[in-house]
Every structure is written in structure tokens, then in C-alpha cells.
Design a protein around this motif. Structure first.
Motif, PDB file in Angstrom:
ATOM      1  N   LEU A  26       0.845  -1.193   0.000  1.00 15.65           N
ATOM      2  CA  LEU A  26       0.000   0.000   0.000  1.00 15.65           C
ATOM      3  C   LEU A  26       0.881   1.244   0.000  1.00 15.65           C
ATOM      4  N   LEU A  27       0.699   2.094  -1.003  1.00 18.80           N
ATOM      5  CA  LEU A  27       1.429   3.355  -1.053  1.00 18.80           C
ATOM      6  C   LEU A  27       0.555   4.429  -0.426  1.00 18.80           C
ATOM      7  N   VAL A  28       1.079   5.070   0.604  1.00 19.19           N
ATOM      8  CA  VAL A  28       0.279   6.031   1.362  1.00 19.19           C
ATOM      9  C   VAL A  28       0.866   7.429   1.227  1.00 19.19           C
ATOM     10  N   GLY A  29       0.067   8.365   0.756  1.00 16.91           N
ATOM     11  CA  GLY A  29       0.557   9.733   0.662  1.00 16.91           C
ATOM     12  C   GLY A  29      -0.403  10.640  -0.072  1.00 16.91           C
ATOM     13  N   PRO A  30      -0.160  11.957   0.017  1.00 21.05           N
ATOM     14  CA  PRO A  30      -1.076  12.930  -0.584  1.00 21.05           C
ATOM     15  C   PRO A  30      -1.120  12.838  -2.117  1.00 21.05           C
ATOM     16  N   PRO A  31      -2.148  13.437  -2.726  1.00 19.68           N
ATOM     17  CA  PRO A  31      -2.306  13.385  -4.183  1.00 19.68           C
ATOM     18  C   PRO A  31      -1.104  13.980  -4.914  1.00 19.68           C
ATOM     19  N   GLY A  32      -0.813  13.414  -6.061  1.00 17.00           N
ATOM     20  CA  GLY A  32       0.187  14.007  -6.948  1.00 17.00           C
ATOM     21  C   GLY A  32       1.630  13.806  -6.553  1.00 17.00           C
ATOM     22  N   THR A  33       1.892  12.924  -5.585  1.00 16.00           N
ATOM     23  CA  THR A  33       3.254  12.754  -5.096  1.00 16.00           C
ATOM     24  C   THR A  33       4.033  11.664  -5.828  1.00 16.00           C
ATOM     25  N   GLY A  34       3.399  11.009  -6.793  1.00 19.79           N
ATOM     26  CA  GLY A  34       4.136  10.036  -7.591  1.00 19.79           C
ATOM     27  C   GLY A  34       3.824   8.580  -7.280  1.00 19.79           C
ATOM     28  N   LYS A  35       2.692   8.321  -6.632  1.00 21.29           N
ATOM     29  CA  LYS A  35       2.351   6.939  -6.279  1.00 21.29           C
ATOM     30  C   LYS A  35       2.115   6.094  -7.530  1.00 21.29           C
TER      31      LYS A  35
ATOM     32  N   ASP B  59      -5.683   2.580  -7.722  1.00 21.54           N
ATOM     33  CA  ASP B  59      -5.570   3.947  -7.222  1.00 21.54           C
ATOM     34  C   ASP B  59      -6.808   4.254  -6.366  1.00 21.54           C
ATOM     35  N   GLU B  60      -6.653   5.139  -5.399  1.00 26.63           N
ATOM     36  CA  GLU B  60      -7.764   5.551  -4.535  1.00 26.63           C
ATOM     37  C   GLU B  60      -8.526   4.347  -3.978  1.00 26.63           C
ATOM     38  N   ILE B  61      -7.788   3.436  -3.385  1.00 26.27           N
ATOM     39  CA  ILE B  61      -8.442   2.218  -2.887  1.00 26.27           C
ATOM     40  C   ILE B  61      -9.449   2.540  -1.783  1.00 26.27           C
ATOM     41  N   ASP B  62      -9.275   3.682  -1.118  1.00 31.68           N
ATOM     42  CA  ASP B  62     -10.224   4.057  -0.057  1.00 31.68           C
ATOM     43  C   ASP B  62     -11.649   4.219  -0.587  1.00 31.68           C
ATOM     44  N   ALA B  63     -11.788   4.542  -1.873  1.00 32.91           N
ATOM     45  CA  ALA B  63     -13.141   4.708  -2.424  1.00 32.91           C
ATOM     46  C   ALA B  63     -13.927   3.397  -2.395  1.00 32.91           C
TER      47      ALA B  63
ATOM     48  N   ALA C 277      -2.989   2.507  -3.796  1.00 39.22           N
ATOM     49  CA  ALA C 277      -2.607   3.824  -3.310  1.00 39.22           C
ATOM     50  C   ALA C 277      -3.769   4.481  -2.586  1.00 39.22           C
ATOM     51  N   THR C 278      -3.428   5.238  -1.544  1.00 42.77           N
ATOM     52  CA  THR C 278      -4.463   5.980  -0.805  1.00 42.77           C
ATOM     53  C   THR C 278      -3.843   7.165  -0.083  1.00 42.77           C
ATOM     54  N   ASN C 279      -4.653   8.190   0.155  1.00 44.77           N
ATOM     55  CA  ASN C 279      -4.204   9.233   1.073  1.00 44.77           C
ATOM     56  C   ASN C 279      -5.018   9.177   2.364  1.00 44.77           C
ATOM     57  N   ARG C 280      -5.870   8.164   2.489  1.00 43.59           N
ATOM     58  CA  ARG C 280      -6.660   7.986   3.707  1.00 43.59           C
ATOM     59  C   ARG C 280      -6.542   6.557   4.257  1.00 43.59           C
ATOM     60  N   PRO C 281      -5.348   6.185   4.719  1.00 43.82           N
ATOM     61  CA  PRO C 281      -5.208   4.810   5.239  1.00 43.82           C
ATOM     62  C   PRO C 281      -6.078   4.581   6.473  1.00 43.82           C
ATOM     63  N   ASP C 282      -6.421   5.683   7.175  1.00 43.13           N
ATOM     64  CA  ASP C 282      -7.191   5.570   8.416  1.00 43.13           C
ATOM     65  C   ASP C 282      -8.614   5.067   8.185  1.00 43.13           C
ATOM     66  N   VAL C 283      -9.176   5.264   6.986  1.00 42.19           N
ATOM     67  CA  VAL C 283     -10.568   4.845   6.776  1.00 42.19           C
ATOM     68  C   VAL C 283     -10.661   3.423   6.190  1.00 42.19           C
ATOM     69  N   LEU C 284      -9.503   2.820   5.892  1.00 43.23           N
ATOM     70  CA  LEU C 284      -9.550   1.516   5.208  1.00 43.23           C
ATOM     71  C   LEU C 284     -10.105   0.422   6.105  1.00 43.23           C
ATOM     72  N   ASP C 285     -10.845  -0.457   5.510  1.00 44.60           N
ATOM     73  CA  ASP C 285     -11.357  -1.615   6.233  1.00 44.60           C
ATOM     74  C   ASP C 285     -10.167  -2.449   6.723  1.00 44.60           C
ATOM     75  N   PRO C 286     -10.166  -2.775   8.026  1.00 44.39           N
ATOM     76  CA  PRO C 286      -9.024  -3.526   8.574  1.00 44.39           C
ATOM     77  C   PRO C 286      -8.776  -4.841   7.829  1.00 44.39           C
ATOM     78  N   ALA C 287      -9.818  -5.385   7.214  1.00 46.99           N
ATOM     79  CA  ALA C 287      -9.654  -6.645   6.482  1.00 46.99           C
ATOM     80  C   ALA C 287      -8.626  -6.505   5.357  1.00 46.99           C
ATOM     81  N   LEU C 288      -8.532  -5.305   4.800  1.00 51.14           N
ATOM     82  CA  LEU C 288      -7.576  -5.081   3.707  1.00 51.14           C
ATOM     83  C   LEU C 288      -6.124  -5.112   4.180  1.00 51.14           C
ATOM     84  N   LEU C 289      -5.946  -4.802   5.460  1.00 47.73           N
ATOM     85  CA  LEU C 289      -4.590  -4.627   5.975  1.00 47.73           C
ATOM     86  C   LEU C 289      -4.052  -5.883   6.661  1.00 47.73           C
TER      87      LEU C 289
END
Ligand code: ATP
Length: 273
Positions: A54-63, A116-120, A162-174
């Protein structure tokens, strides 16, 4: 377009040279290149190759760029889709799309699947705004989890999300065996910005007054995408001014324009939050 279920690139030309800065992230993700190229080296010792990162970081940073570079370095196909594509989809379409993606990926393995945007799709289940409104998203997430569990670790498929919101991800994914490694991708500091400017200035015809150190120090808070944007915008401005070379003044005006665009975007977004 509506017809394509996801993107597939067979010959990726991006390499780690195209990704500026992000040295630690590159170092970490190099392991994945090895898994794809030399799986036997790991299997021989009884090691289970990870399925996802999982690549974690703000938009546009090169994920996206970094994930693509992994495929380019390993010489494997790159499948990609965005979690936001699944929002407001007809019942059953999201899950079917995920199944189809994995089916094709298995045929082309070794390969990379990039989400991309797996949090969605990967938001905690049962945390929707309205009860019942997120059934389709949950179906899609469930089918993603089923597919991830369903392929063997030695099948040659590695999923990078990739996500910029790892905090909202379903724990099952992690959970172990899924996206159990996180690689953080931060906005660049001044040294990183200088490296990114170098990449995006290369194709431009520059006047001798262009000073990379100055450009880098004048762009705090810019992500790589914004720096790429400034460089192209400066070249467009120079062309409009019928110049032979892009000058520092063109960059100055390009930066003002990009900063203006960022401020407008923030204004549009902030009242909602
Ligand atoms: P998002 O989360 O919005 O999808 P992202 O982190 O995936 O963003 P990219 O799509 O990889 O960002 O970056 C967009 C563009 O910005 C790249 O195609 C590239 O031109 C430029 N860019 C971003 N980061 C870098 C970098 N570290 N080095 C060189 N170019 C970069």
C-alpha cells in the motif's frame, strides 16, 4: 471510456529514473521488482512472497508513477483501475469488474495490478453515510478480498494500491496476506523538488537565467504533479510570448497560475468539509 473495464499496459517504459526523490520508497519497493523477476530465490527458502503493498501519501506525489516504474523495471504488464470508478456503479458491475481484472492478470502473470484511490472501495464496511446506500461498494470490496485470497502467493501477481486515507480503510484489507506492507510517499522537501524539477525541465528549451535552486525554494508545499504542471505551463506561456527559450519570468508566471489554481481548488473544497 465506458467500454474499458480497466487499463492494461503491456510494455511499460517508465523506470525508477523517471521517479525523482522518494529514495526510501524506491528502496523499499525494489523488493517487489525482485519478487517479480526472481521468485525462485524466495520460494527456495520457503518464503511466502507478499501479495500486496500500500502506497500512502497525498495526491500528486508520484504513487502511480512509482507503481508503474516497478512494472517497467521488472518488465511486466501493468493493470490499473481507480477505486473511484466503482462509485455509483450498477449493482454487480463492480464485483464483476474486479473478477475480470484478476482473470486477465492471471493470464498475463507475472504482472502488477495497481488500484488507485483504494479508499473509495476499501472504506470500512458498515461506515456509510446512509444505511443501505453502500451495498454495491461493499460487494466490490468483498470481491476484491475474495480475489486477493484466491490467488497463490507464487502466482506472480502483485497488487499495489494507493491511498491518502489509510485511516478509513477496512481492517480486512490490511491483514497479513493482503496489503500488509505500507510505503509512505510524502510531499517533497526542497531537495526532492529540485530532483523533480530536473526531470521535468529536461525536455524544455531553457534560457540561461533559469535557476533550479530558486524554483525549488519558491515552491514549498508543491507535490510532483504540481511541479510537472509548472514546467509545462511555463513552456506554454513562453510559446504564447513567441520566445525561443523558456525564461525565469515564464516560470514565475506559471507558478502564480498554479498557486492560483490550488487556492481556488481549496476554496471550492473547504466549505464542504
Ligand atoms: P494521485 O493520488 O492523485 O493519483 P499520485 O501520487 O498517483 O497522485 P502521480 O499520478 O504518480 O501521483 O503523479 C502525477 C504526475 O506528477 C506524474 O505523472 C509525474 O509527471 C509527476 N510527478 C509526481 N511525482 C513525481 C516524482 N516524484 N518524480 C517525477 N515526477 C513526478
Amino acid at each position: 471510456s465506458r467500454a474499458t473495464l480497466f487499463d492494461a499496459e503491456n510494455k511499460v517504459k517508465i523506470t525508477f529514473n523517471d521517479v525523482a526523490g522518494l529514495e526510501e520508497a524506491k528502496e523499499e519497493i525494489k523488493e517487489i521488482v525482485e519478487y517479480l523477476q526472481f521468485p525462485d530465490k524466495f520460494k527456495k527458502l520457503g518464503a511466502k512472497i507478499p501479495k500486496g503493498a500500500l502506497l500512502v501519501g497525498p495526491p500528486g506525489t508520484g504513487k502511480t508513477l512509482l507503481a508503474k516504474a516497478v512494472a517497467g523495471e521488472a518488465g511486466v504488464p501493468f493493470f490499473s483501475l481507480s477505486g473511484s470508478d466503482f462509485v455509483e456503479m450498477f449493482v454487480g458491475v463492480g464485483a464483476a469488474r474486479v473478477r475480470d481484472l484478476f482473470k486477465q492478470a492471471k493470464e498475463k502473470a507475472p504482472c502488477i495490478i495497481f488500484i488507485d484511490e483504494i479508499d473509495a472501495v476499501g472504506r470500512s464496511r458498515g461506515r456509510g453515510a446512509m444505511p443501505g446506500s453502500n451495498d454495491e461498494r461493499e460487494n466490490t470490496l468483498n470481491s476484491l478480498l475474495v480475489e486477493m485470497d484466491g490467488f497463490a502467493t507464487d502466482s506472480g501477481i502483485i497488487i499495489v494500491a494507493a491511498t491518502n486515507r489509510p485511516d478509513v480503510l477496512d481492517p480486512a484489507l490490511l491483514r497479513p496476506g493482503r496489503f500488509d506492507r505500507q510505503i509512505s510517499i510524502d510531499k517533497p522537501d526542497v531537495i526532492g523538488r529540485e530532483a523533480i524539477f530536473k526531470v521535468h525541465l529536461k525536455p524544455l528549451k531553457l534560457s540561461s537565467d533559469v535557476n533550479i535552486q530558486k524554483l525549488s525554494s519558491q515552491t514549498p508545499g508543491f507535490a510532483g504533479a504540481e511541479i510537472a504542471n509548472v514546467c509545462n505551463e511555463a513552456a506554454l506561456i513562453a510559446a504564447r510570448r513567441d520566445r525561443e527559450e523558456v525564461t525565469m519570468q515564464d516560470f514565475q508566471d506559471a507558478m502564480d497560475r498554479v498557486i492560483g489554481g490550488l487556492e481556488k481548488k481549496n476554496k471550492l473544497i473547504s466549505p464542504e468539509e
